[in-house]
Scaffold this active site. Structure first.
Site, PDB file in Angstrom:
ATOM      1  N   GLY A   1     -20.027   6.756   2.542  1.00  0.00           N
ATOM      2  CA  GLY A   1     -19.613   6.900   1.172  1.00  0.00           C
ATOM      3  C   GLY A   1     -20.499   6.764  -0.132  1.00  0.00           C
TER       4      GLY A   1
ATOM      5  N   GLY B   1     -18.795   6.971  -3.068  1.00  0.00           N
ATOM      6  CA  GLY B   1     -17.290   6.747  -4.038  1.00  0.00           C
ATOM      7  C   GLY B   1     -17.606   5.529  -5.222  1.00  0.00           C
ATOM      8  CG  ASN B   2     -14.374   5.538  -7.249  1.00  0.00           C
ATOM      9  OD1 ASN B   2     -15.049   5.990  -8.359  1.00  0.00           O
ATOM     10  ND2 ASN B   2     -12.789   6.168  -7.143  1.00  0.00           N
ATOM     11  CB  VAL B   3     -16.762   0.908  -2.751  1.00  0.00           C
ATOM     12  CG1 VAL B   3     -16.907  -0.083  -2.058  1.00  0.00           C
ATOM     13  CG2 VAL B   3     -14.468   0.826  -3.249  1.00  0.00           C
ATOM     14  N   GLY B   4     -18.986   2.667  -3.266  1.00  0.00           N
ATOM     15  CA  GLY B   4     -20.348   2.799  -2.782  1.00  0.00           C
ATOM     16  C   GLY B   4     -21.521   2.426  -3.640  1.00  0.00           C
TER      17      GLY B   4
ATOM     18  CE  LYS C   1      -4.081   1.116   0.245  1.00  0.00           C
ATOM     19  NZ  LYS C   1      -5.810   0.572  -0.489  1.00  0.00           N
TER      20      LYS C   1
HETATM   21  P1  NAD Z   1     -14.012   7.529  -2.855  1.00  0.00           P
HETATM   22  O1  NAD Z   1     -12.987   8.314  -2.518  1.00  0.00           O
HETATM   23  O2  NAD Z   1     -14.323   7.198  -4.583  1.00  0.00           O
HETATM   24  O3  NAD Z   1     -14.884   7.446  -2.196  1.00  0.00           O
HETATM   25  C1  NAD Z   1     -15.482   7.534  -0.892  1.00  0.00           C
HETATM   26  C2  NAD Z   1     -16.408   8.393  -0.470  1.00  0.00           C
HETATM   27  O4  NAD Z   1     -16.469   8.857   0.904  1.00  0.00           O
HETATM   28  C3  NAD Z   1     -16.726   9.942  -1.045  1.00  0.00           C
HETATM   29  O5  NAD Z   1     -18.019  10.286  -1.233  1.00  0.00           O
HETATM   30  C4  NAD Z   1     -16.465  10.838   0.210  1.00  0.00           C
HETATM   31  O6  NAD Z   1     -17.688  11.623   0.017  1.00  0.00           O
HETATM   32  C5  NAD Z   1     -17.149   9.573   1.461  1.00  0.00           C
HETATM   33  N1  NAD Z   1     -16.485   9.928   2.770  1.00  0.00           N
HETATM   34  C6  NAD Z   1     -15.038  10.438   3.039  1.00  0.00           C
HETATM   35  N2  NAD Z   1     -14.934  10.416   4.349  1.00  0.00           N
HETATM   36  C7  NAD Z   1     -16.715  10.022   4.442  1.00  0.00           C
HETATM   37  C8  NAD Z   1     -17.379  10.267   6.425  1.00  0.00           C
HETATM   38  N3  NAD Z   1     -16.773  10.966   7.284  1.00  0.00           N
HETATM   39  N4  NAD Z   1     -18.894   9.534   5.899  1.00  0.00           N
HETATM   40  C9  NAD Z   1     -19.155   9.790   5.491  1.00  0.00           C
HETATM   41  N5  NAD Z   1     -18.680   9.853   3.716  1.00  0.00           N
HETATM   42  C10 NAD Z   1     -17.493  10.011   3.419  1.00  0.00           C
HETATM   43  O7  NAD Z   1     -13.431   6.419  -2.174  1.00  0.00           O
HETATM   44  P2  NAD Z   1     -13.197   4.727  -2.942  1.00  0.00           P
HETATM   45  O8  NAD Z   1     -12.533   3.858  -3.907  1.00  0.00           O
HETATM   46  O9  NAD Z   1     -14.530   4.332  -3.007  1.00  0.00           O
HETATM   47  O10 NAD Z   1     -12.611   3.473  -1.948  1.00  0.00           O
HETATM   48  C11 NAD Z   1     -13.356   3.624   0.072  1.00  0.00           C
HETATM   49  C12 NAD Z   1     -12.422   2.744   0.609  1.00  0.00           C
HETATM   50  O11 NAD Z   1     -13.220   1.196  -0.015  1.00  0.00           O
HETATM   51  C13 NAD Z   1     -11.183   3.102   0.907  1.00  0.00           C
HETATM   52  O12 NAD Z   1     -12.022   2.428   2.475  1.00  0.00           O
HETATM   53  C14 NAD Z   1     -11.009   1.688  -0.180  1.00  0.00           C
HETATM   54  O13 NAD Z   1      -9.591   1.753  -0.232  1.00  0.00           O
HETATM   55  C15 NAD Z   1     -11.326   0.908   0.114  1.00  0.00           C
HETATM   56  N6  NAD Z   1     -11.777   0.357  -1.116  1.00  0.00           N
HETATM   57  C16 NAD Z   1     -11.751   0.936  -2.257  1.00  0.00           C
HETATM   58  C17 NAD Z   1     -11.851  -0.144  -3.633  1.00  0.00           C
HETATM   59  C18 NAD Z   1     -11.653  -0.075  -4.682  1.00  0.00           C
HETATM   60  O14 NAD Z   1     -11.429  -0.248  -5.732  1.00  0.00           O
HETATM   61  N7  NAD Z   1     -12.007   1.653  -4.692  1.00  0.00           N
HETATM   62  C19 NAD Z   1     -11.151  -1.812  -3.556  1.00  0.00           C
HETATM   63  C20 NAD Z   1     -11.408  -2.196  -1.896  1.00  0.00           C
HETATM   64  C21 NAD Z   1     -11.213  -1.340  -0.811  1.00  0.00           C
END
Ligand code: NAD
Length: 368
Positions: free
Chosen positions: A179, A181-184, A81
């Protein structure tokens, strides 16, 4: 010379981390941390997180999650990481990413990918500098895993098995996502296609709630255009922490680490947690939830869709193959996990750890 004894005492164990590197470019002011946890199964794959509050301990913990994730999914990769200390919303990202990439050129055992604060464009800069990364844009022959929703798709496949195991039918199950974002957002979209009802979603600006169901496509659109889930037309708007109090079948934390702890776990009225984020729940809180009958699918099982996609990209495979492999591998590991929980009455994390650690150790036994 910084005092590292605390780090060794706290984190060095039978698996790693084998390398913890701090990089600094005085010309651009770029400060970064890279942790290669274990490479027994192959080169370490793991995202580059760009955040103001990232620190060495967090990167070490996230690198371990990647070791476990790659191993549990049976991939020929170890875990690593990286963190760049910086504001993902301001400043010159290209300069930051290029400067960071040049500093990690020699760390050939580490293959960077996208994470919070970075995207496929950022991977394009890294690729241009060092020719080594995953999650690249299509224009560079990559598979943009966030754009296609690899992790969200994986979560929906895990849900397909975990919900019936917990006595809940997928069709009509209610969902809250922290959240968007990409995952949610992709998890919500894939689950909605399976008949799940999204009743609440949050981001840094707050929580939007509608018990009759939020239209996922509309929510994705307003979040994209206005930058906030609160721009959704209708529903009730609440503080971001209120997502923790929504009564529903499925909760997906998809934002930050350590959001559910022993201190706030009592607020949750949920039946299944699919850990979309990495390390979103402390182990103590996971145990408390399990003892209360809440099924928690640990991060390194539930959100492995991204690394499976990354492994396919690394070998030049197609998007179609990535989706097929995510489905096959995640259904296999989820079945294995649920069966261990059921037969041996283990805590989910303990069962999942055993699956992953056994695989890492088997590989270590074959290495010098
Ligand atoms: P991202 O930046 O696209 O989305 C994150 C979201 O979380 C955003 O909408 C942001 O506004 C929100 N957020 C941040 N702090 C917050 C809070 N306190 N309360 C509510 N919402 C909040 O990131 P992502 O790529 O979706 O990753 C999210 C998590 O998933 C991370 O922990 C990442 O390591 C993990 N993850 C991501 C992937 C991937 O494919 N992108 C894969 C496995 C794990």
């Amino acid at each position: 010379m910084p005092d590292c004894s605390n780090i060794f005492e706290k984190f060095a164990d039978e698996l790693g981390p084998v390398k913890t590197v701090h990089v600094y470019d005085p010309r651009t002011g770029t400060k970064g941390i890279v942790v290669i946890d274990n490479v027994a199964r192959g080169p370490a794959i793991g995202g580059v997180r760009l955040a103001l509050d990232i620190d060495t301990e967090e990167v070490i913990r996230l690198a371990r999650t990647m070791t476990l994730k790659n191993a549990a999914a049976g991939l020929p990769h170890g875990g690593g990481k990286a963190g760049i200390i910086g504001d993902p919303h301001t400043g010159d990202k290209e300069t930051l990413l290029r400067s960071f990439a040049r500093k990690i050129r020699e760390l050939t055992d580490y293959i960077p990918g996208p994470d919070m604060g970075t995207d496929e464009e950022c991977m394009g800069y890294i690729h241009d500098e060092i020719g080594r990364c995953i999650g690249k844009p299509r224009s560079l022959g990559g598979i943009p895993l966030d754009e296609i929703g690899a992790t969200g798709y994986g979560l929906s496949r895990v849900a397909g098995l975990a919900l019936p195991f917990a006595g809940i039918s997928v069709e009509g199950a209610t969902l809250a996502v922290q959240g968007f974002g990409n995952v949610g957002r992709h998890a919500a979209a894939f689950l909605a296609r399976q008949g799940v009802r999204l009743i609440a979603a949050s981001d840094t600006s707050g929580t939007i709630r509608r018990d009759e169901g939020l239209d996922v496509d509309t929510l994705i659109q307003v979040k994209k255009e206005e930058g906030s889930v609160l721009a959704y037309p209708g529903g009730s708007k609440m503080a971001k922490e209120e997502i923790f109090t929504i009564s529903c079948d499925i909760f997906i934390p998809a934002a930050q680490p350590d959001v559910i702890t022993a201190e706030n776990v009592d607020a949750f009225r949920i039946k299944v947690v699919l850990e979309g984020a990495n390390i979103p729940i402390t182990e103590e809180a996971e145990r408390i939830l399990h003892d209360r009958g809440v099924l928690c699918i640990p991060d390194f099982i539930a959100n492995a869709g991204g690394v499976i996609c990354a492994a396919v990209e690394h070998r030049g495979g197609s998007e179609k193959h990535a989706f097929e492999l995510i489905r096959e591998k995640l259904e296999q590991t989820t079945r294995e996990l649920l069966s261990a929980i059921d037969r041996e009455k283990l805590y989910p994390r303990k069962a999942a750890m055993r699956m992953a650690v056994d695989r890492v150790k088997a590989a270590m036994a074959l290495r010098r």
